[in-house]
Design an enzyme around this catalytic site. Sequence first.
Site, PDB file in Angstrom:
ATOM      1  N   ASP A  26      -9.748  -2.878 -17.269  1.00 49.51           N
ATOM      2  CA  ASP A  26     -10.772  -1.938 -16.827  1.00 49.51           C
ATOM      3  C   ASP A  26     -12.122  -2.534 -17.213  1.00 49.51           C
ATOM      4  OD1 ASP A  26     -11.836   0.672 -16.016  1.00 49.51           O
ATOM      5  OD2 ASP A  26      -9.830   1.395 -16.497  1.00 49.51           O
TER       6      ASP A  26
ATOM      7  N   ASP B  88     -15.017   0.367 -13.096  1.00 47.33           N
ATOM      8  CA  ASP B  88     -15.334   1.786 -13.272  1.00 47.33           C
ATOM      9  C   ASP B  88     -16.639   2.151 -12.549  1.00 47.33           C
ATOM     10  OD1 ASP B  88     -14.460   4.145 -15.015  1.00 47.33           O
ATOM     11  OD2 ASP B  88     -16.570   3.976 -15.586  1.00 47.33           O
TER      12      ASP B  88
ATOM     13  N   GLU C 167     -13.908   1.260  -8.356  1.00 45.13           N
ATOM     14  CA  GLU C 167     -13.849   2.729  -8.275  1.00 45.13           C
ATOM     15  C   GLU C 167     -15.179   3.188  -7.678  1.00 45.13           C
ATOM     16  OE1 GLU C 167     -13.179   6.621 -11.119  1.00 45.13           O
ATOM     17  OE2 GLU C 167     -14.618   5.081 -11.649  1.00 45.13           O
TER      18      GLU C 167
ATOM     19  N   HIS D 195      -5.547   8.621 -14.279  1.00 44.08           N
ATOM     20  CA  HIS D 195      -5.837   9.345 -15.525  1.00 44.08           C
ATOM     21  C   HIS D 195      -6.916  10.417 -15.358  1.00 44.08           C
ATOM     22  CE1 HIS D 195      -8.920   6.385 -15.056  1.00 44.08           C
ATOM     23  NE2 HIS D 195      -9.624   6.944 -16.027  1.00 44.08           N
ATOM     24  N   ASP D 196      -7.574  10.463 -14.190  1.00 44.12           N
ATOM     25  CA  ASP D 196      -8.622  11.462 -13.939  1.00 44.12           C
ATOM     26  C   ASP D 196      -8.147  12.580 -13.021  1.00 44.12           C
ATOM     27  OD1 ASP D 196     -10.521  10.009 -15.381  1.00 44.12           O
ATOM     28  OD2 ASP D 196     -11.152   8.872 -13.611  1.00 44.12           O
TER      29      ASP D 196
END
Length: 569
Positions: free
Chosen positions: A103, A210, A268, A342-343
């Site tokens: 990440d 991210d 993302e 995870h979100d």
Amino acid sequence: MTSLDRPADWWKSAVVYQIYPRSFMDSNGDGVGDIPGITSRLDYLRRLGIDVLWLSPVYASPMDDNGYDISDYQDVDPLFGTLADLDALIAGCHERGMKVVMDLVVNHTSDEHPWFVESRDPGSPKRNWYWWRPPREGHAGGADGAEPTNWESAFSGSAWAYDERSGEYYLHLFSRKQPDLNWENPEVRAAIHEMMRWWVARGVDGFRMDVINLISKQPDLPDGRVPEGRTYAPAFDSVANGPRLHEFLQEMHREVGLSEHGLLTVGEMPGSTVELARDVTDPARNELNMVFTFEHVALDQDPGGSKWELADLPLPVLKANLDTWQRGLADVGWNSLYWDNHDQPRAVSRFGDDSPPHRVHSAKTLGTVLHLHKGTPYVYQGEELGMTNTYFTDIAQYRDIEAINHHSDAVSLGLAVEVVLEALSVKGRDNARTPMQWDDSPHAGFSDAEPWLPANPNKSEINAAAAVADPDSVFHHYRRLIELRHLHPAVAEGRFRLLLPDDLQIWTFTRTLDEEALLVLANCSSEPATVDPGDVPGLNGATILLGTHEGRDGLDLAPWESRVYVLAD
Ligand code: NOJ
């Protein structure tokens, strides 16, 4: 295999597995997952057949946002282990033919990162590494309405924090402990590129970037429109997809050598459109391999509202959205495919039916539909077991900063507590963050100690040990889906065509490449369904490659039944 002898677009036939380290496997009995824990489970991932492991952040962090607030990009947080542990994990993956994607959280750092600590000094050469601004004209610093713009942070409240020392504000689009880096400053970009090269030299195979489309903001930082009844305005229009986004991505591509090293890159990009995604992923432009769109995960909320304003999602709307992306990136660019991460809430609870009679079949059918689209599929830890939401009922059960802040903000604005808790139980991020369910022991085999977030009580039925032992489990269905992608080029590269777009129950489409034609027929509802033979041409004489209901064929589909056919020529 080195970067030199793998095909440049190896990621087109790959399946990525996302690990949220804090919740995957605890090796040292502190109730928090860690890197040696992940390494101890690599054979499980190998068995599933995944090609790439994406690690959510394991860097040094004060953990205000569970590691998405980084205080040292080149070290591992002691909670997760050491750099040597990470090297061993990378080596363990490579030995098993799996790659590792890190990440990359570079829109912001932690406020405890030395760059920001230095930047707090108004005379420091790093002052301009972040977004410092004086109070709004005519306002005293720290007073209501004195923030430089009226933007709301993604975690509620103003996106600006006041710093007494200098009498100025700094921008934080997420928590106040996540100040935004100023990418307009070439020194910032050079420091990020250098850090990325360091990770590439260490052996990583790619980056998940991210909120990467927030690195270029509208230069004049324009105010937004405050919705009725709210204090602040959504910031996205002012801070996402700014005029220098492509330039920054191309520069990164060049400076880090993203192509030369054969890296997988996925950005993302909240708020991105098909057109933007096509530009970013057009190989000729040298930016990224693929992006995560947010469109399909925003269809079950009120249009124009926030994620907490729940709305029904009819199947044709979901099908149409994925179809738009398939068509939009058919000839140029590449899709990433995901149901959860995870979100997001758990896929089977959100898009399927997690009640006992339907959980297994709906988890399998969601997997079938997604993995048979064109693009690179992402499996979020536990999705391959059909893990479900936790449905917390009390705010004290939550650990996530987003949930806790939203609860206090919404209640203070007068929303009924029951409404807020209902939305949190459906959409809260902690649904995805309960420990991975390895077995039916007290903490689901995740840890010997009380986990940081309790395991879902349904671990006694839903767990990896049971799933691996049962040839008819969701796990083995996912294993077969991954195998299909590896064996059939039509799954990875075939042309996509949606059939029956308006059908309320059936999701059906074809994938064709050269001589091979595949047909997916899926009942995405908890009621039986029937298809008309004229609507799915070619079914006669077709062979089933994979199905959810052993031994069944024909025009009638059981609730959540799906089949992948190879059509006769
Ligand atoms: C997106 C990440 O996926 C999320 O978990 C995080 O809170 C924000 N970006 C801020 O880094």
